[in-house]
Design an enzyme around this catalytic site. Sequence first.
Site, PDB file in Angstrom:
ATOM      1  CG  ASP A  67      -0.242  -0.424   3.046  1.00 32.34           C
ATOM      2  OD1 ASP A  67       1.016  -0.429   2.179  1.00 32.34           O
ATOM      3  OD2 ASP A  67      -1.286  -0.882   3.540  1.00 32.34           O
ATOM      4  CG  ASN A 136      -9.598  -2.377  11.826  1.00 32.84           C
ATOM      5  OD1 ASN A 136      -8.261  -2.472  11.607  1.00 32.84           O
ATOM      6  ND2 ASN A 136      -9.662  -1.411  11.516  1.00 32.84           N
ATOM      7  CG  HIS A 138      -5.951  -2.595   9.088  1.00 26.45           C
ATOM      8  ND1 HIS A 138      -6.033  -2.120   9.744  1.00 26.45           N
ATOM      9  CD2 HIS A 138      -5.015  -2.925   9.288  1.00 26.45           C
ATOM     10  CE1 HIS A 138      -4.957  -0.720   9.787  1.00 26.45           C
ATOM     11  NE2 HIS A 138      -4.260  -1.365   9.558  1.00 26.45           N
ATOM     12  CD  GLU A 143      -9.191   0.340   7.974  1.00 27.24           C
ATOM     13  OE1 GLU A 143      -9.250  -0.347   9.287  1.00 27.24           O
ATOM     14  OE2 GLU A 143      -8.319   1.493   7.767  1.00 27.24           O
TER      15      GLU A 143
END
Length: 245
Positions: A67, A136, A138, A143
């Site tokens: 990313d 979380n 990811h 997400e």
Amino acid sequence: MKIIEAKDYQDMSKIAAAYIIKKVNENPKIKLGLATGGTPIGVYSKLISDHQENGTSYQSVTTFNLDEYVGLTGDHVNSYRYYMNVNLFNHIDIQKNNTFIPRGDVDDVLKECDDYEQLIANHKGIDLQLLGIGANGHIGFNEPGTSFDSETHLVQLTPSTRKANARFFTSLEEVPTKAITMGIGTIMKSKEILLLISGEQKREALKRLVTGNVDESFPASILKSHPYVTIIADKAAIADLKVHC
Ligand code: F6R
């Protein structure tokens, strides 16, 4: 999923580096998928020491990063291109033109996403993808709620991810709001995945990954359906979770 328990962060980094070095030696033309963030820094530092001491060569290795922030040029200190150059590429014998990271500073971000996906496909995919995980769940910047079939795409970063990454910037306001990320489908096409998990703050994520359902509300859960995933987690992340995978 196979889980290897490491003593601590250093031990996790050492085991992961040895794993990658072995793969590079077995296949000098390996295509590696790489991650940024705090977790892989120790691995990269050990790859550098090994290159200097033992001469492991990256001359024919190709890399694809997961990313990049939208809006940052490659020479911005917080861009992932800059991170990779400083933390790894500048210190090993890899050919820079074989290191690929989405460009966050292009006018047409959507085209960049399509081109990046195509680029990976043109190289016949990633052999070994290194991953970290967000609290979380990811992976990359995918997400919760991201489709398991997603390809490289533009994402709006969640407040929690921006807050977690603010530690690398001088203020929260400076953290970009958008990023380009390989999709979950892109990641799942990798032949093999090495997931690193370190620290108490990742304990819940590891527990949910091991004990929870495969569900788009927890992106990393899809890794359970990949045939070849190795998790290296340290004691602080594993805690009292008894893992038998
Ligand atoms: C980094 C990436 C992210 C991180 C994750 C964990 O390229 O794609 O998914 O792996 O945010 O970050 P750290 O390692 O900083 O806890």
